[in-house]
Motif scaffolding. Structure first.
Motif, PDB file in Angstrom:
ATOM      1  N   TRP A 254       1.024  -1.029   0.028  1.00  7.39           N
ATOM      2  CA  TRP A 254       0.154   0.083  -0.051  1.00  7.39           C
ATOM      3  C   TRP A 254       0.828   1.273  -0.108  1.00  7.39           C
ATOM      4  CZ3 TRP A 254      -0.840   4.306   2.529  1.00  7.39           C
ATOM      5  CH2 TRP A 254      -2.173   5.173   2.567  1.00  7.39           C
ATOM      6  N   VAL A 255       1.748   1.110   0.653  1.00  9.42           N
ATOM      7  CA  VAL A 255       2.845   2.443   0.850  1.00  9.42           C
ATOM      8  C   VAL A 255       3.384   2.765  -0.476  1.00  9.42           C
ATOM      9  CG1 VAL A 255       4.777   3.228   1.994  1.00  9.42           C
ATOM     10  CG2 VAL A 255       3.152   2.375   3.415  1.00  9.42           C
ATOM     11  N   ALA A 256       3.838   1.485  -1.017  1.00 11.86           N
ATOM     12  CA  ALA A 256       4.733   1.664  -2.424  1.00 11.86           C
ATOM     13  C   ALA A 256       3.670   2.359  -3.532  1.00 11.86           C
ATOM     14  CB  ALA A 256       4.965   0.453  -2.701  1.00 11.86           C
ATOM     15  N   ASP A 257       2.332   1.896  -3.257  1.00 12.28           N
ATOM     16  CA  ASP A 257       1.180   2.667  -4.215  1.00 12.28           C
ATOM     17  C   ASP A 257       0.678   3.818  -3.924  1.00 12.28           C
ATOM     18  OD1 ASP A 257       1.696  -0.011  -5.376  1.00 12.28           O
ATOM     19  OD2 ASP A 257      -0.049  -0.653  -4.988  1.00 12.28           O
ATOM     20  N   ASN A 258       0.961   4.253  -2.463  1.00  9.52           N
ATOM     21  CA  ASN A 258       0.068   5.612  -2.254  1.00  9.52           C
ATOM     22  C   ASN A 258       1.225   6.378  -1.518  1.00  9.52           C
ATOM     23  OD1 ASN A 258      -2.798   5.017  -2.589  1.00  9.52           O
ATOM     24  ND2 ASN A 258      -1.737   3.015  -1.992  1.00  9.52           N
ATOM     25  N   GLU A 259       2.501   6.758  -2.126  1.00 15.96           N
ATOM     26  CA  GLU A 259       3.467   7.443  -1.720  1.00 15.96           C
ATOM     27  C   GLU A 259       3.310   8.899  -1.410  1.00 15.96           C
ATOM     28  OE1 GLU A 259       7.748   7.685  -2.533  1.00 15.96           O
ATOM     29  OE2 GLU A 259       7.428   5.890  -3.146  1.00 15.96           O
ATOM     30  N   ARG A 260       2.255   9.286  -2.281  1.00 12.94           N
ATOM     31  CA  ARG A 260       1.929  10.832  -2.155  1.00 12.94           C
ATOM     32  C   ARG A 260       1.087  10.954  -0.857  1.00 12.94           C
ATOM     33  NH1 ARG A 260       2.356  14.091  -6.479  1.00 12.94           N
ATOM     34  NH2 ARG A 260       2.694  12.291  -7.664  1.00 12.94           N
ATOM     35  N   THR A 261       0.060  10.147  -0.436  1.00  9.13           N
ATOM     36  CA  THR A 261      -0.760  10.297   0.694  1.00  9.13           C
ATOM     37  C   THR A 261      -0.055  10.105   1.707  1.00  9.13           C
ATOM     38  OG1 THR A 261      -2.642   8.952  -0.621  1.00  9.13           O
ATOM     39  CG2 THR A 261      -2.978   9.398   1.708  1.00  9.13           C
ATOM     40  N   VAL A 262       0.737   9.284   1.899  1.00 11.96           N
ATOM     41  CA  VAL A 262       1.697   9.212   2.933  1.00 11.96           C
ATOM     42  C   VAL A 262       2.409  10.219   3.351  1.00 11.96           C
ATOM     43  CG1 VAL A 262       3.901   7.836   4.056  1.00 11.96           C
ATOM     44  CG2 VAL A 262       1.830   6.607   2.767  1.00 11.96           C
ATOM     45  N   ALA A 263       3.220  10.789   2.150  1.00 14.19           N
ATOM     46  CA  ALA A 263       3.927  11.893   2.108  1.00 14.19           C
ATOM     47  C   ALA A 263       3.336  13.346   3.005  1.00 14.19           C
ATOM     48  CB  ALA A 263       4.633  12.276   1.079  1.00 14.19           C
ATOM     49  N   SER A 264       1.984  13.515   2.275  1.00 14.06           N
ATOM     50  CA  SER A 264       1.113  14.686   2.805  1.00 14.06           C
ATOM     51  C   SER A 264       0.942  14.639   4.112  1.00 14.06           C
ATOM     52  CB  SER A 264       0.165  14.805   1.537  1.00 14.06           C
ATOM     53  OG  SER A 264      -0.927  13.865   2.145  1.00 14.06           O
ATOM     54  N   ALA A 265       0.856  13.563   4.840  1.00 13.96           N
ATOM     55  CA  ALA A 265       0.546  13.466   6.208  1.00 13.96           C
ATOM     56  C   ALA A 265       1.740  14.166   6.975  1.00 13.96           C
ATOM     57  CB  ALA A 265      -0.118  12.506   6.617  1.00 13.96           C
ATOM     58  N   GLY A 266       2.562  13.089   7.232  1.00 17.18           N
ATOM     59  CA  GLY A 266       3.816  13.478   7.637  1.00 17.18           C
ATOM     60  C   GLY A 266       3.951  14.427   8.961  1.00 17.18           C
ATOM     61  N   SER A 267       3.179  14.426   9.771  1.00 17.38           N
ATOM     62  CA  SER A 267       3.393  15.187  10.975  1.00 17.38           C
ATOM     63  C   SER A 267       3.912  14.619  12.059  1.00 17.38           C
ATOM     64  CB  SER A 267       1.952  15.641  11.339  1.00 17.38           C
ATOM     65  OG  SER A 267       1.179  14.812  12.027  1.00 17.38           O
ATOM     66  N   THR A 268       4.243  13.541  12.061  1.00 21.09           N
ATOM     67  CA  THR A 268       4.898  12.845  12.992  1.00 21.09           C
ATOM     68  C   THR A 268       6.418  12.483  12.888  1.00 21.09           C
ATOM     69  OG1 THR A 268       2.853  11.478  13.135  1.00 21.09           O
ATOM     70  CG2 THR A 268       4.208  11.039  15.028  1.00 21.09           C
ATOM     71  N   LEU A 269       6.853  11.429  13.483  1.00 20.68           N
ATOM     72  CA  LEU A 269       8.205  11.009  13.724  1.00 20.68           C
ATOM     73  C   LEU A 269       8.744  11.250  12.095  1.00 20.68           C
ATOM     74  CD1 LEU A 269       8.356   7.920  15.842  1.00 20.68           C
ATOM     75  CD2 LEU A 269       9.605   9.795  16.172  1.00 20.68           C
ATOM     76  N   GLY A 270       8.137  10.738  11.214  1.00 23.53           N
ATOM     77  CA  GLY A 270       9.099  10.589   9.734  1.00 23.53           C
ATOM     78  C   GLY A 270       9.355  12.017   9.397  1.00 23.53           C
ATOM     79  N   ALA A 271       8.589  13.087   9.871  1.00 23.77           N
ATOM     80  CA  ALA A 271       8.796  14.574   9.208  1.00 23.77           C
ATOM     81  C   ALA A 271      10.393  14.770   9.012  1.00 23.77           C
ATOM     82  CB  ALA A 271       7.776  15.374   9.782  1.00 23.77           C
ATOM     83  N   ALA A 272      10.775  15.472   8.214  1.00 21.48           N
ATOM     84  CA  ALA A 272      12.146  15.881   8.007  1.00 21.48           C
ATOM     85  C   ALA A 272      12.090  16.908   6.704  1.00 21.48           C
ATOM     86  CB  ALA A 272      13.125  14.988   7.855  1.00 21.48           C
ATOM     87  N   PRO A 273      12.520  17.942   6.772  1.00 16.92           N
ATOM     88  CA  PRO A 273      12.643  19.044   5.762  1.00 16.92           C
ATOM     89  C   PRO A 273      13.562  18.662   4.678  1.00 16.92           C
ATOM     90  CG  PRO A 273      13.707  19.802   7.638  1.00 16.92           C
ATOM     91  CD  PRO A 273      13.090  18.455   8.223  1.00 16.92           C
ATOM     92  N   GLY A 274      13.275  18.752   3.491  1.00 12.26           N
ATOM     93  CA  GLY A 274      14.437  18.575   2.300  1.00 12.26           C
ATOM     94  C   GLY A 274      14.380  17.248   2.289  1.00 12.26           C
ATOM     95  N   ASP A 275      13.525  16.350   2.685  1.00 11.95           N
ATOM     96  CA  ASP A 275      13.524  15.019   2.609  1.00 11.95           C
ATOM     97  C   ASP A 275      12.281  14.268   1.603  1.00 11.95           C
ATOM     98  OD1 ASP A 275      15.661  12.895   3.981  1.00 11.95           O
ATOM     99  OD2 ASP A 275      13.625  11.786   3.417  1.00 11.95           O
ATOM    100  N   ASP A 276      11.552  15.155   1.314  1.00  9.87           N
ATOM    101  CA  ASP A 276      10.428  14.487   0.607  1.00  9.87           C
ATOM    102  C   ASP A 276      10.072  15.443  -0.747  1.00  9.87           C
ATOM    103  OD1 ASP A 276       8.461  14.393   3.360  1.00  9.87           O
ATOM    104  OD2 ASP A 276       9.715  16.122   2.734  1.00  9.87           O
TER     105      ASP A 276
END
Lengths: 276, 276, 276
Positions: A254-276
């Motif tokens: 699912w993540v591989a197919d929906n990367e855009r959705t995953v990236a747009s949320a990104g408020s938690t741990l995974g968030a990092a500037p200049g990385d997405d």
């Protein structure tokens, strides 16, 4: 009480006792196959997941992928530990237990390694639902508490009372995990736009995870309604296959197919500037 | 040196040795009561804290609540471990120790579980003071180092020198924790508007935590000025009651009453958009 | 099989067995010196690092400093564990091993404490390169997996096959760490303006860390091409000196001299408002 000869004998025996357990496992085809099948499947899962994740970009998506990849890697280590006799032992059941006085082969390494693998599952789920860090932290702490007290329940041989006391405390930790999954995390997933896949994985996780305490209760370590160590082990192994590899496969696909959705949320741990 | 009969005997004895320790604990009313009182109080605390936290909202406030709730849950597990004989053992003190050659009942499980419960206390304090993550991380790492080397001090039986060497290293880690609590974290709490409650909890923590190494030093494991295992255990149990349940109660009550203040700081771990 | 006399003997012997290992270490000057030299150097490093970090300000710089300071503190604890006999034991090598049937002195405590110290090294490197949290988390999880499976490899005595199976799984975890260091983290360091120092520390880390599995393979625990426990121990000790104290010194010196650069990146863990 501490003559030097006895000392050496005891120390040596501790360290060579592994071979005795290994023999016992090898002589039980049912038990043996329940372990090797997971080594094989976890190995396949590692290779498959590395391949599936090769194009995943963006901090949060890659963190989910990383956590997912750890699941089968920890699982291989766990089953090697059981097969090598390192994390398995014969435990004498206390008075009152259906197998009281008998030595039961305890796969205590399962509980120990779940303390490492299940947090990865919850981390992946939490990131998918984009839950706040407070909730993620509390749920993972409760999950580790659940595994460690499960380990304590399995290793307690002094009295039946304490075995079940640990079992109950472990279940109390589990209730915290279940409660969060079914209420807050579901709400968070809706906000994050990941409700559909979260719903699937949540059902898979809740249903399968409920299986573990049930197997403990009816298996050789609990009420021993099922007296076969091999059957008990197969039950855990089957749960592991679905709760770990199938779970991880569905999530990763699912993540591989929906990367855009995953990236747009990104408020938690995974968030990092200049990385997405 | 590794005849099969001796091997099995040693393995079996390891796993049934719990019962011997359990008997020793049951026969010592002072010791026994020092453990059960904590099981009871921790149980009450769990129920009370669940009730008190039922209305807490907002990422940071709920993280503090979650961390606080873990404290008595870990504590119950810890005391069940001691009572079941799982994390307790007879250790023969080395030459030079006041009880040299004697077997002393060591409650080594205490040090092990403190490595899980004390980080929760520091996490709750750090969130309250809204310290930066760097400080929080360093202090918790030092705290875990303190507990693990304390465990090593308790389990070392080869020489008195190494027991006290571990004790000193443990104290060095403790100094890092104390230094942060008394300087930076106090300053951070002032900025966060939580100075008053932080001040109270800081005094409680610093004073009570200083008690643990003192008891170790004067109790059966150290200089044995107090030779009673039961008295030593009661001293630890009393410290636990105040440093854990009373501490957590005061903190939780304040958080429930001052949610707005807690939410407005929220720069650290607990922050999450759309959650408060 | 569980007569009360044997039980007590076995329990007592377990707990006093430390002295036997300690004697063995003391009688081997090469082995003994390989351990004490690290206690001394780690002690000097602690004092030096406290002094060097006295003026470091800013969340991220201080987090790097805190993580760096933990490295020698964990190291002292680790070497005290080996010297006191607490985390060392005689293991009987399985059939097929060059020293099959012999009891080899295993310093299994090294692998255990690396699970605590190496994450600090990676944390410091990751913060320096300002990598995203997803990457930092995955790499540290893989690193812990590497150490724990290394510990399992060292403690497995039932069969040669499983020793090397664990070794391979440990190397698989190591590949994840290496891959991240050589690709993503290098790119991140360039963006963060810390490419030069990161390059130096990366080479130091990659080259030295490759040494550990090589020593395992050729030393007494692996192929036993080197049959001396003392030489094997010195090899590990020398690697530790460069990979830990020299690494930490270079990093800390650079941070103290380049605080402004460190502070301006600060997108990851260390960031906290009002703190820099």
């Amino acid at each position: 009480m501490s003559g030097s000869g006895v000392e050496f004998a005891a120390q040596a025996s501790l360290l060579t006792a592994q071979s005795d357990v290994v023999s016992a496992i090898r002589d039980d085809a049912l038990l043996n196959s329940s372990l090797w099948v997971n080594v094989a499947l976890a190995g396949v899962a590692v290779l498959l997941f590395v391949y599936m994740g090769r194009n995943v970009r963006g901090g949060r998506a890659r963190l989910i992928w990383g956590a997912t990849l750890m699941i089968p890697l920890v699982s291989i280590s766990s089953y090697l530990g059981l097969l090598s006799g390192l994390t398995v032992g014969f435990l004498q059941m206390p008075a009152g237990h259906p197998l009281a006085g008998e030595e039961v082969l305890s796969q205590w390494g399962r509980y120990l390694t779940w303390a490492l693998s299940t947090p990865m599952i919850l981390l992946a789920l939490g990131l998918l639902a984009d839950v706040d860090r407070g909730s993620l932290f509390t749920v993972i702490a409760a999950d580790i508490g659940m595994c460690v007290t499960g380990l304590a329940a399995a290793m307690t041989t002094s009295s039946l009372l304490f075995r079940w006391a640990f079992y109950l405390v472990s279940c109390a930790f589990f209730v915290v995990v279940l409660y969060a999954l079914l209420t807050e995390w579901t709400a968070a997933a809706e906000d994050a736009g990941t409700a559909e896949i979260f719903q699937t994985l949540r059902v898979l996780t809740v249903v399968l995870w409920l299986g573990y305490p049930i197997i403990w209760a009816v298996g050789v370590e609990g009420l021993a309604l099922v007296e076969s160590v091999g059957l008990t082990s197969w039950a855990y192994s089957l749960l592991d296959i679905f709760a770990k590899y199938v779970f991880a496969f569905l999530l990763l696909q699912w993540v591989a197919d929906n990367e855009r959705t995953v990236a747009s949320a990104g408020s938690t741990l995974g968030a990092a500037p200049g990385d997405d």
